[in-house]
Design a protein around this motif. Structure first.
Motif, short mmCIF file in Angstrom:
data_model
loop_
_atom_site.label_atom_id
_atom_site.label_comp_id
_atom_site.label_asym_id
_atom_site.label_seq_id
_atom_site.Cartn_x
_atom_site.Cartn_y
_atom_site.Cartn_z
N UNK A 168 11.09 -98.12 -24.75
CA UNK A 168 11.33 -99.49 -24.30
C UNK A 168 10.73 -99.64 -22.91
N UNK A 169 10.98 -100.75 -22.26
CA UNK A 169 10.35 -101.02 -20.97
C UNK A 169 10.81 -100.07 -19.87
N UNK A 170 11.95 -99.43 -20.06
CA UNK A 170 12.49 -98.55 -19.04
C UNK A 170 12.29 -97.07 -19.34
N UNK A 171 12.29 -96.70 -20.62
CA UNK A 171 12.35 -95.29 -20.99
C UNK A 171 11.08 -94.85 -21.72
N UNK A 172 10.49 -93.77 -21.22
CA UNK A 172 9.28 -93.25 -21.81
C UNK A 172 9.24 -91.73 -21.78
N UNK A 173 8.26 -91.17 -22.50
CA UNK A 173 8.16 -89.72 -22.67
C UNK A 173 6.70 -89.31 -22.72
N UNK A 174 6.41 -88.16 -22.14
CA UNK A 174 5.10 -87.52 -22.31
C UNK A 174 5.34 -86.07 -22.69
N UNK A 175 4.41 -85.51 -23.46
CA UNK A 175 4.56 -84.12 -23.89
C UNK A 175 3.25 -83.36 -23.69
N UNK A 176 3.41 -82.03 -23.55
CA UNK A 176 2.23 -81.21 -23.37
C UNK A 176 2.49 -79.75 -23.72
N UNK A 177 1.51 -78.93 -23.45
CA UNK A 177 1.60 -77.51 -23.76
C UNK A 177 2.68 -76.83 -22.92
N UNK A 178 3.20 -75.70 -23.40
CA UNK A 178 4.23 -74.99 -22.63
C UNK A 178 3.67 -74.43 -21.32
N UNK A 179 4.46 -74.57 -20.26
CA UNK A 179 4.21 -73.84 -19.03
C UNK A 179 5.23 -72.72 -18.87
N UNK A 180 6.30 -72.81 -19.64
CA UNK A 180 7.33 -71.77 -19.69
C UNK A 180 7.49 -71.38 -21.15
N UNK A 181 8.72 -71.37 -21.67
CA UNK A 181 8.91 -70.95 -23.07
C UNK A 181 9.33 -72.10 -23.96
N UNK A 182 8.91 -73.33 -23.60
CA UNK A 182 9.16 -74.50 -24.44
C UNK A 182 8.03 -75.49 -24.26
N UNK A 183 7.89 -76.40 -25.22
CA UNK A 183 6.93 -77.49 -25.08
C UNK A 183 7.29 -78.30 -23.84
N UNK A 184 6.30 -78.68 -23.04
CA UNK A 184 6.55 -79.48 -21.85
C UNK A 184 6.87 -80.91 -22.23
N UNK A 185 8.00 -81.41 -21.72
CA UNK A 185 8.40 -82.79 -21.95
C UNK A 185 8.87 -83.39 -20.62
N UNK A 186 8.29 -84.54 -20.25
CA UNK A 186 8.77 -85.28 -19.09
C UNK A 186 9.25 -86.65 -19.56
N UNK A 187 10.28 -87.17 -18.90
CA UNK A 187 10.92 -88.42 -19.32
C UNK A 187 11.17 -89.32 -18.12
N UNK A 188 10.97 -90.62 -18.29
CA UNK A 188 11.36 -91.61 -17.30
C UNK A 188 12.47 -92.48 -17.85
N UNK A 189 13.40 -92.87 -16.99
CA UNK A 189 14.47 -93.80 -17.36
C UNK A 189 14.47 -95.02 -16.46
N UNK A 190 13.44 -95.15 -15.61
CA UNK A 190 13.42 -96.27 -14.65
C UNK A 190 12.09 -97.03 -14.69
N UNK A 191 11.52 -97.16 -15.88
CA UNK A 191 10.30 -97.93 -16.02
C UNK A 191 9.04 -97.22 -15.57
N UNK A 192 9.12 -95.90 -15.46
CA UNK A 192 7.94 -95.13 -15.10
C UNK A 192 7.76 -94.89 -13.62
N UNK A 193 8.74 -95.30 -12.80
CA UNK A 193 8.64 -95.05 -11.36
C UNK A 193 8.82 -93.57 -11.03
N UNK A 194 9.72 -92.92 -11.74
CA UNK A 194 9.93 -91.49 -11.55
C UNK A 194 10.01 -90.81 -12.91
N UNK A 195 9.61 -89.53 -12.95
CA UNK A 195 9.61 -88.75 -14.18
C UNK A 195 10.24 -87.39 -13.89
N UNK A 196 11.04 -86.91 -14.84
CA UNK A 196 11.68 -85.61 -14.70
C UNK A 196 11.30 -84.74 -15.89
N UNK A 197 11.03 -83.46 -15.58
CA UNK A 197 10.71 -82.52 -16.65
C UNK A 197 11.99 -81.98 -17.26
#
Length: 351
Positions: free
Chosen positions: A140-169
């Motif tokens: 939706x307009x506030x929540x988004x997700x990006x994914x990528x290759x593992x940098x540790x022992x899981x698939x990399x996933x980052x998520x925003x809950x504030x419209x893309x202003x900040x992202x957390x892995x």
């Protein structure tokens, strides 16, 4: 009694007639007309539609572009806004709430937020020798997700809950552990499928599985697939869902693109189980799969550098429509789509 029975028959007749009108049988697609709308010396593997049917796109040579369908003009939104010496590739773009997002591949990962007024912000940076982001999408307009290759022992996933202003892995403590050699392919920005709050992520490589979240990325499960896997170049390259139950994934081995064994799979139970379809039948390797809108989960179009293919029976059989190669496709409606590839974007009309 006779009059009541007659009324019943009339109601039944008109009810059935109304249902027939609501769900007419669509004519199967037999041809595609391809009209180039943009040519340049960039490779484009990511496109995203706007509500006005304009197009955001990502490419190499530090390109996050925008194509205006009314004026037929295109512009690199980063030109003059970032350093001329920066030379990165964007294979993941999204457009939401009058804003375009693009995240780059390789180290460092750079995620830009670009508003319609031209403001460009770098909203996320990740530095790691293994960093490589493959796809981005929004719930939706506030929540988004990006994914990528593992940098540790899981698939990399980052998520925003504030419209893309900040992202957390997302911590690997909260994700399924990746198998050895499991990663993903930045082939078409279609590793992520979203229906409502539900999310499916397709991995590939030595292991090719489905990561599933029922609640916009708060918790995750993992499901096995029967698609070809086992070496770095095999697995799912693209996934799409028509609704919460019906999904399709395609891929194969891009280094052996003509091989059509175990490269097409579908689910009818929301991704819990998958089965192979069109075994040992074309198409072979394809980098993008999309359901045709209003196709009742039956109509699919697949594209890749070997051409364009169409199915109207949920992927069981396929018709080759064109040898023209593209990396990715997005439908505007049930007969029109944008497709992008090496040095170009085109408008496709299916008939």
């Amino acid at each position: 009694m006779r009059s009541i029975f007659s009324i019943f028959l009339l109601v039944l007749f008109f009810s059935c007639e109304e249902q027939t009108k609501e769900k007419p049988t669509r004519k199967a697609i037999s041809t595609v007309a391809i009209t180039p709308i943009f040519k340049d010396s960039i490779s484009i593997r990511a496109i995203a539609l706007t509500p006005e049917n304009d197009l955001a796109f990502g490419g190499n040579k530090t390109t996050i572009g925008f194509y205006n369908a009314q004026t037929k003009q295109h512009v690199n939104l980063l030109k003059g806004k970032v350093s001329d010496t920066l030379n990165v590739s964007f294979r993941a773009v999204a457009h939401i709430n009058n804003t375009t997002f693009g995240i780059s591949i390789v180290n460092p990962a750079l995620l830009y937020k670009i508003q319609n007024n031209g403001t460009v912000e770098l909203v996320y940076t990740e530095t790691h020798e293994k960093v490589f982001y493959d796809a981005i999408a929004f719930w939706n307009a506030k929540e988004g997700i990006a994914m990528g290759d593992p940098t540790d022992d899981c698939i990399s996933i980052i998520i925003t809950r504030d419209g893309g202003n900040t992202w957390q892995k997302v911590s690997c403590d909260n994700l399924p552990k990746a198998k050895e050699g499991e990663a993903a392919f930045a082939a078409s920005n279609t590793n992520i499928a979203i229906v409502g709050d539900e999310t499916w992520i397709a991995t590939g490589g030595k292991a090719s599985r489905i990561l599933y979240s029922a609640n916009k990325g708060h918790t995750w499960k993992v499901y096995k697939t029967p698609i070809v896997q086992g070496i770095e170049t095999t697995g799912m390259y693209s996934i799409d869902f028509y609704d919460a139950k019906n999904g399709f994934a395609i891929g194969g081995d891009y280094s052996k693109a003509d091989i059509n064994e175990a490269n097409k799979i579908k689910t009818t139970d929301g991704g819990k189980t998958w089965k192979l379809v069109a075994q040992n039948e074309n198409p072979g390797y394809r980098s993008c799969i999309q359901y045709v809108p209003n196709g009742n989960a039956k109509e699919l179009v697949a594209v890749g550098f070997k051409g364009i293919d169409y199915s109207n029976d949920a992927g069981n059989t396929w018709k080759h429509l064109s040898d023209e190669g593209f990396y990715t496709i997005k439908f505007i409606n049930d007969s029109t789509a944008y497709a992008a590839g090496k040095n170009r974007i085109a408008k496709l009309l299916f008939k």
